[in-house]
Design an enzyme around this catalytic site. Sequence first.
Site, mmCIF file in Angstrom:
data_model
loop_
_atom_site.group_PDB
_atom_site.id
_atom_site.type_symbol
_atom_site.label_atom_id
_atom_site.label_comp_id
_atom_site.label_asym_id
_atom_site.label_seq_id
_atom_site.Cartn_x
_atom_site.Cartn_y
_atom_site.Cartn_z
ATOM 1 N N ASN A 155 -0.424 4.538 -0.456
ATOM 2 C CA ASN A 155 -1.069 5.803 -0.051
ATOM 3 C C ASN A 155 -1.802 5.710 1.282
ATOM 4 O O ASN A 155 -2.525 6.615 1.675
ATOM 5 C CB ASN A 155 -2.025 6.298 -1.151
ATOM 6 C CG ASN A 155 -3.238 5.385 -1.302
ATOM 7 O OD1 ASN A 155 -3.253 4.283 -0.731
ATOM 8 N ND2 ASN A 155 -4.242 5.825 -2.032
ATOM 9 N N GLU B 64 -4.745 -19.415 -18.623
ATOM 10 C CA GLU B 64 -5.252 -20.203 -17.504
ATOM 11 C C GLU B 64 -6.263 -21.193 -18.072
ATOM 12 O O GLU B 64 -7.249 -20.789 -18.685
ATOM 13 C CB GLU B 64 -5.926 -19.306 -16.465
ATOM 14 C CG GLU B 64 -6.314 -20.110 -15.235
ATOM 15 C CD GLU B 64 -7.426 -19.485 -14.402
ATOM 16 O OE1 GLU B 64 -7.573 -19.874 -13.249
ATOM 17 O OE2 GLU B 64 -8.168 -18.624 -14.922
ATOM 18 N N ASP C 34 -1.351 -0.886 -4.159
ATOM 19 C CA ASP C 34 -1.537 0.009 -5.304
ATOM 20 C C ASP C 34 -0.227 0.170 -6.087
ATOM 21 O O ASP C 34 0.810 -0.364 -5.688
ATOM 22 C CB ASP C 34 -2.054 1.381 -4.836
ATOM 23 C CG ASP C 34 -1.224 1.924 -3.680
ATOM 24 O OD1 ASP C 34 0.013 1.824 -3.753
ATOM 25 O OD2 ASP C 34 -1.812 2.423 -2.695
ATOM 26 N N ASP D 272 0.843 -1.194 0.000
ATOM 27 C CA ASP D 272 0.000 0.000 0.000
ATOM 28 C C ASP D 272 0.879 1.244 0.000
ATOM 29 O O ASP D 272 1.671 1.443 0.912
ATOM 30 C CB ASP D 272 -0.893 -0.033 1.251
ATOM 31 C CG ASP D 272 -1.772 1.199 1.357
ATOM 32 O OD1 ASP D 272 -1.951 1.883 0.321
ATOM 33 O OD2 ASP D 272 -2.269 1.483 2.461
ATOM 34 N N ASP E 240 -7.247 -15.059 -18.444
ATOM 35 C CA ASP E 240 -8.087 -15.690 -17.437
ATOM 36 C C ASP E 240 -9.027 -16.724 -18.059
ATOM 37 O O ASP E 240 -9.612 -16.461 -19.113
ATOM 38 C CB ASP E 240 -8.910 -14.577 -16.760
ATOM 39 C CG ASP E 240 -9.642 -15.047 -15.531
ATOM 40 O OD1 ASP E 240 -8.985 -15.489 -14.582
ATOM 41 O OD2 ASP E 240 -10.897 -14.969 -15.518
ATOM 42 N N ASP F 63 -4.257 3.691 2.467
ATOM 43 C CA ASP F 63 -5.688 3.393 2.642
ATOM 44 C C ASP F 63 -5.936 1.902 2.907
ATOM 45 O O ASP F 63 -7.082 1.464 2.982
ATOM 46 C CB ASP F 63 -6.506 3.880 1.427
ATOM 47 C CG ASP F 63 -6.155 3.118 0.162
ATOM 48 O OD1 ASP F 63 -5.225 2.271 0.186
ATOM 49 O OD2 ASP F 63 -6.808 3.362 -0.879
HETATM 50 C C1 NOJ Z 1 -9.556 -17.315 -12.438
HETATM 51 C C2 NOJ Z 1 -8.998 -16.310 -11.494
HETATM 52 O O1 NOJ Z 1 -7.675 -16.675 -11.166
HETATM 53 C C3 NOJ Z 1 -9.927 -16.293 -10.303
HETATM 54 O O2 NOJ Z 1 -9.401 -15.543 -9.233
HETATM 55 C C4 NOJ Z 1 -11.263 -15.778 -10.768
HETATM 56 O O3 NOJ Z 1 -12.193 -15.873 -9.704
HETATM 57 C C5 NOJ Z 1 -11.810 -16.588 -11.951
HETATM 58 N N1 NOJ Z 1 -10.812 -16.850 -12.927
HETATM 59 C C6 NOJ Z 1 -12.943 -15.862 -12.626
HETATM 60 O O4 NOJ Z 1 -12.465 -14.760 -13.341
HETATM 61 CA CA CA Z 2 -3.552 2.077 -1.352
#
Ligand code: NOJ
Ligand code: CA
Length: 507
Positions: free
Chosen positions: A21, A246, A27, A19, A192, A23
Site C-alpha cells: 500500500n 524455537e 503487508d 509493501d 517463540d 507506506d
Molecule cells: C525470538 C525471536 O525470533 C526474536 O526476534 C525475539 O526478539 C525474541 N524471540 C523475543 O520474542
Molecule cells: Ca505497507
Amino acid sequence: MKWWQETVFYEIYMPSFKDGNGDGIGDFKGLLEKVPYLAELGVGGIWLTPFYPSPKVDNGYDVSDYYAVDPDYGTMADLEAFVEEAHRHGIRVIADMVVNHVSTEHAWFKAARSSRDNPKRDWFVWRDTPNNWESFFGGSAWKWDDVTKQYYYHSFAEEQVDLNWHHPAVEREIWKVFDFWLDKGLDGFRLDVINNLTLTRDFTDNPTENGEQRHLFDKDQPGMQKMMAKIGARIRTRGDYFTVGEISSDKLAEIEKYAGLDGLDVTFNFNFGSVASRDGIVAELARMQQVYADGRMPTLFVGSHDMSRSWNRLADGREDVAQLLATLMLTAYGVPFVYFGEEIGMADFVPESMREMRDVQGVYAYEQALQMGKSEQEALVLAQEKTRDKARAPMNWPEGFSQKANAWIGEVTPDFDRGQRMFAFYQALIKLRKTADFCESGYRDFEVDGEFLTYVRGEHLVCLNFGKAREVPNKWGNLTLVLANMEVAVSEEIIAVPAFAAVIFKI
Ligand code: NOJ
Ligand code: CA
C-alpha cells in the site's frame, strides 16, 4: 508421511517482504502479490513472523492483542485473502506464536498492573525483590512497577512482560488463541522461545561465568518437557497441523528431546544455523545425524531475522559458498527453512548511525556501552555488531520494495544478476528435494572427512566440499551429474572436487 516432512519452508519477516500500500512497511497485500513468486521458487510452507497488533518495541514479538491483525500489515480480510491464495498455490502458512510474553500494552497486563488484587495479577510474575536474572537482551530482567510497588519479570525487553505459565488460566487462554488461528485456516505454529516459559516458583540465582551470566534457571525449568508435550498434543488433536519450537539452548540433547511425538514436531537448532562461521557446520550436521533417530527430524537453516545474513556470515560474500550452503540445507535430512532473500543472495544491511538503527537489541547494546563509559563511536560499533537489522532490510524486488514511500529500514543495493543465478539454483534444489529420495529416507554412506562431506539419499549422491580441493575415490561406479555449483571432473575411479564445490549425482 506428514506433509511438513516433505515441505521446504520459507520465513517471511513481515515488515520487510513486500509493501502493498505504499507506506514503506511490508503487508498482506504485498504478500498476496508475491504468492506466485513463492510458488515458482517451489516452497511449500511459509512462516510469517508476528502480524498481531503490537507497539513493535521488538517488531511484533510484543503482542498487544492475540486476536487481530496489526493495521500496518492490513486487515483480517487481507490475511484471509493471502492464506487462501497461498493454499490455492499449494503453499501452507504457519504463524509465529509468542506466548512466553506479551506487550506491556496488552489488556491482560494493564489489568494485572492496576492493583495487587486484580484477578489477572498472577498471570504475570511479580516479586518484592529481584533476583539476579538478566534479560536476554541485557540488563536486569526485573522492572519496578511504581503503582503496585513490585517488580515484574521480563526475559526480553522491559515492554515484553513474561506470562506466568504456572497459572492455569494462562494455559487456558493460550489454548483459545491457538484455536482461533487454526480456525482461521492457518496450518500450524512457530513457537517463540518456547523453552523459556516460567513454570516454577523457584527463583534460584543464575551462576556467572567469565563475567557473563549463564541462563540456567530462567529456562528449561522443571516441567518444561511435559508442557511441550502438552502443547504439541493439544495442537495435534485439532488435526494435521505443524509445530516448530524455537529453543534457546546450545545443547543438542535438549533441543532434540523437545521434538517428536512427545513434544513439538520439530525444534530449531541454533548450533547449526546461527554459528558465527561455517567452520563447525559439517561437524554439527554429523552430530545431528547421530542424534536424530526413530523418525525424529531436525530442522535445517542458515539464516533468520535474528542474525546476520548467511551471505556475509557463512559465505563471505561468495556465490559458490552460498550455493554450497543451500545444497547442504536442501539435500540433508531434516525440515529446511529458507530465510527470505537468501534465494537471491541478499547481503547484510549495516546501519551507519544510531538514526538508522531499528532493532531494540542494537539500541540496548548502544545504551549499555555508553553506561559503561564507552565513547559514542565505540558504542556504535558494538551496536552494529549486536543489531539484528542486518538481516531485516527489505527484499530486493526488481520493481522495488515499495511503490511510494522509503522503506521503514535502510535498503541494501541489489545485484539482480546474482539474484537470478541464485534463484535458479535454489529452484533446482527445491525441485529435486521434492522427489522421494530426499523426503522419505535418511542417509546412507554418511561420511565426514574434515571439511568434506558425502552422503547418499535414495538414489542420489551428494558431495559437499567446505575445504580445499581434493580427489576422492569413486566407489559408486557410474555417476550421472544432476546439479553442481561449478565444474567437477568425474571418472570411474576418481571424483575431483574443487574447493567449495557442491555436487549431486544420480547413482
Ligand atoms: C525470538 C525471536 O525470533 C526474536 O526476534 C525475539 O526478539 C525474541 N524471540 C523475543 O520474542
Ligand atoms: Ca505497507
